[in-house]
Write a protein that holds these residues in place. Structure first.
Motif, mmCIF file in Angstrom:
data_model
loop_
_atom_site.group_PDB
_atom_site.id
_atom_site.type_symbol
_atom_site.label_atom_id
_atom_site.label_comp_id
_atom_site.label_asym_id
_atom_site.label_seq_id
_atom_site.Cartn_x
_atom_site.Cartn_y
_atom_site.Cartn_z
ATOM 1 N N GLY A 70 -26.228 25.479 49.707
ATOM 2 C CA GLY A 70 -26.703 26.553 50.571
ATOM 3 C C GLY A 70 -27.170 27.776 49.802
ATOM 4 N N MET A 71 -26.857 27.852 48.490
ATOM 5 C CA MET A 71 -27.275 28.989 47.673
ATOM 6 C C MET A 71 -28.631 28.750 47.002
ATOM 7 N N LEU A 72 -29.174 27.537 47.124
ATOM 8 C CA LEU A 72 -30.413 27.194 46.432
ATOM 9 C C LEU A 72 -31.635 27.745 47.156
ATOM 10 N N ALA A 73 -32.562 28.305 46.396
ATOM 11 C CA ALA A 73 -33.851 28.704 46.956
ATOM 12 C C ALA A 73 -34.691 27.450 47.196
ATOM 13 N N ASP A 74 -35.634 27.541 48.093
ATOM 14 C CA ASP A 74 -36.462 26.375 48.412
ATOM 15 C C ASP A 74 -37.225 25.862 47.191
ATOM 16 N N ASP A 75 -37.627 26.778 46.296
ATOM 17 C CA ASP A 75 -38.424 26.394 45.130
ATOM 18 C C ASP A 75 -37.595 26.359 43.848
ATOM 19 N N VAL A 76 -36.296 26.162 43.962
ATOM 20 C CA VAL A 76 -35.414 26.144 42.797
ATOM 21 C C VAL A 76 -35.822 25.046 41.816
ATOM 22 N N ARG A 77 -35.601 25.289 40.520
ATOM 23 C CA ARG A 77 -35.884 24.300 39.483
ATOM 24 C C ARG A 77 -34.618 24.062 38.652
ATOM 25 N N LEU A 78 -34.479 22.845 38.147
ATOM 26 C CA LEU A 78 -33.324 22.465 37.325
ATOM 27 C C LEU A 78 -33.821 21.821 36.039
ATOM 28 N N ARG B 160 -36.309 18.824 37.657
ATOM 29 C CA ARG B 160 -36.107 18.677 39.099
ATOM 30 C C ARG B 160 -36.608 19.958 39.767
ATOM 31 N N ALA B 161 -37.248 19.824 40.896
ATOM 32 C CA ALA B 161 -37.795 20.985 41.597
ATOM 33 C C ALA B 161 -37.607 20.826 43.097
ATOM 34 N N GLY B 162 -37.267 21.930 43.759
ATOM 35 C CA GLY B 162 -37.053 21.915 45.201
ATOM 36 C C GLY B 162 -35.581 21.753 45.541
ATOM 37 N N ALA B 163 -35.157 22.377 46.638
ATOM 38 C CA ALA B 163 -33.744 22.378 47.005
ATOM 39 C C ALA B 163 -33.190 20.975 47.216
ATOM 40 N N ALA B 164 -33.969 20.078 47.808
ATOM 41 C CA ALA B 164 -33.470 18.732 48.071
ATOM 42 C C ALA B 164 -33.209 17.973 46.776
ATOM 43 N N THR C 203 -32.830 30.401 41.814
ATOM 44 C CA THR C 203 -34.202 29.944 41.603
ATOM 45 C C THR C 203 -34.336 29.038 40.378
ATOM 46 N N PHE C 204 -33.328 29.062 39.500
ATOM 47 C CA PHE C 204 -33.415 28.275 38.263
ATOM 48 C C PHE C 204 -32.018 27.961 37.753
ATOM 49 N N ILE C 205 -31.810 26.704 37.355
ATOM 50 C CA ILE C 205 -30.553 26.281 36.745
ATOM 51 C C ILE C 205 -30.881 25.601 35.421
ATOM 52 N N ARG C 206 -30.242 26.050 34.365
ATOM 53 C CA ARG C 206 -30.352 25.378 33.062
ATOM 54 C C ARG C 206 -28.951 24.873 32.705
ATOM 55 N N ASP C 207 -28.788 23.557 32.680
ATOM 56 C CA ASP C 207 -27.502 22.930 32.378
ATOM 57 C C ASP C 207 -27.573 22.369 30.960
ATOM 58 N N TYR C 208 -26.689 22.854 30.079
ATOM 59 C CA TYR C 208 -26.705 22.445 28.674
ATOM 60 C C TYR C 208 -25.682 21.340 28.385
ATOM 61 N N LYS C 209 -25.328 20.570 29.389
ATOM 62 C CA LYS C 209 -24.315 19.522 29.228
ATOM 63 C C LYS C 209 -24.707 18.506 28.173
ATOM 64 N N TYR C 210 -25.977 18.192 28.063
ATOM 65 C CA TYR C 210 -26.425 17.138 27.151
ATOM 66 C C TYR C 210 -26.911 17.671 25.812
ATOM 67 N N VAL C 211 -26.784 18.964 25.599
ATOM 68 C CA VAL C 211 -27.087 19.574 24.296
ATOM 69 C C VAL C 211 -25.952 20.555 23.976
ATOM 70 N N ARG C 212 -24.791 20.018 23.765
ATOM 71 C CA ARG C 212 -23.592 20.837 23.625
ATOM 72 C C ARG C 212 -23.585 21.696 22.368
ATOM 73 N N TYR C 213 -24.415 21.336 21.416
ATOM 74 C CA TYR C 213 -24.472 22.139 20.194
ATOM 75 C C TYR C 213 -24.887 23.577 20.478
ATOM 76 N N VAL C 214 -25.527 23.827 21.620
ATOM 77 C CA VAL C 214 -25.933 25.190 21.965
ATOM 78 C C VAL C 214 -24.721 26.115 22.032
ATOM 79 N N ALA C 215 -23.582 25.579 22.484
ATOM 80 C CA ALA C 215 -22.372 26.398 22.609
ATOM 81 C C ALA C 215 -21.691 26.644 21.273
ATOM 82 N N ASP C 216 -22.017 25.852 20.254
ATOM 83 C CA ASP C 216 -21.304 25.969 18.978
ATOM 84 C C ASP C 216 -21.455 27.347 18.358
#
Length: 295
Positions: free
Chosen positions: A190-198, A206-210, A263-276
């Motif tokens: 319910g917090m996603l904008a209609d044009d959200v991107r992931l 991925r683009a769009g709330a659905a 409006t935008f989500i960046r998930d770094y789960k698959y590039v964990r070195y970013v957190a190092d």
């Protein structure tokens, strides 16, 4: 490209310091792989892929640095004496350790070419000959950049500010984290904008709330994680903990908002070195699982 993917963590160590940000560094790595894929047919079989990828990353980072006018490279002066690269002299080792331990963001205070040389030499342990080839310099020019950097970086570290004071999370981010930790997936959708991107690194956009709403479905079928609000490079981010005993997060997320909607989500789960190398500061009131209960 599968073989090249093994170089991603090392490329990120270079790009993050060159850009002065682990988030911007990963953007450069992503762009590097996209450009490398397009230009793959141009790579000669005998050409070393590692040097080729670093050259693409270097040029892309310089383009971004110039366009943002962060800092232009200044001309070098006469070469100064530097320690022999093969030496195990304790002073040489101390200077390398200082570079490795220097906060990522402080590298942005160095002129661009000096920054590149010191990262490749003192952080990634490249020889001066390799650096000269990669950056299209003479060995003496690379030595000059390295010598100037060592004095400059020491002054930067000596003048470094005290540790930043924890800041409170924004209401939107605090609500997102509370819903995520409660595994309230419908509330999050319910917090996603209609044009959200992931964006999830090597996965398609991925683009769009659905479509983006499926992101929460994946987490609903996975082992629970705990989120905590944090700050990184002046940006509000999310620290993600998979281990209840951990002090450092497993990876990060980064969200953008407009009018209370994501409006935008960046998930770094698959590039964990970013957190190092991330210089995270947990938001006030938040503690890692290893030190207590996340709030």
């Amino acid at each position: 490209m599968a073989l090249a993917s093994e170089l991603r963590p090392e490329l990120h160590r270079y790009c993050a310091r060159l850009m002065g940000s682990v988030i911007d560094g990963e953007d450069v790595v992503q762009d590097t792989f996209a450009r490398a894929f397009v230009a793959l047919d141009e790579l000669k079989e005998e050409a070393p892929m590692r040097a080729w990828l670093f050259r693409i990353a270097h040029n892309r980072a310089l383009d971004l640095l110039r366009s943002r006018a962060i800092r232009a490279a200044d001309p070098i002066e006469a070469a100064h004496e530097v320690a022999d690269p093969e030496s195990v002299d304790p002073v040489e080792l101390m200077m390398r350790r200082e570079a490795v331990e220097t906060a990522v963001s402080r590298f942005a205070e160095l002129p661009t070419m000096q920054r590149s040389v010191v990262i490749l030499k003192d952080v990634l342990d490249q020889s001066l000959e390799e650096i000269a080839t990669m950056l299209d310099l003479t060995v003496n020019a690379a030595k000059a950049h390295l010598a100037r950097r060592r004095a400059t970086l020491k002054a930067i570290n000596d003048q470094a500010l005290a540790a930043p004071v924890p800041r409170s999370p924004s209401p939107d981010l605090a609500r997102y984290i509370a819903l995520f930790n409660q595994r309230n997936w419908d509330g999050l959708r319910g917090m996603l904008a209609d044009d959200v991107r992931l964006v999830q690194s090597t996965y398609p956009l991925r683009a769009g709330a659905a479509d983006v709403g499926m992101f929460f479905g994946i987490y609903s079928r996975s082992a629970p994680v705990q989120l905590a609000p944090a700050w990184l490079d002046g940006r509000e981010v999310i620290a993600v903990y998979e281990d209840a005993q951990a002090v450092k997060p497993s990876y990060l997320m980064w969200l953008q908002w407009k009018d209370g909607r994501i409006t935008f989500i960046r998930d770094y789960k698959y590039v964990r070195y970013v957190a190092d190398d991330a210089e995270l500061v947990l938001a006030s009131g938040a503690t890692p699982p290893g030190n207590g209960t996340l709030t």
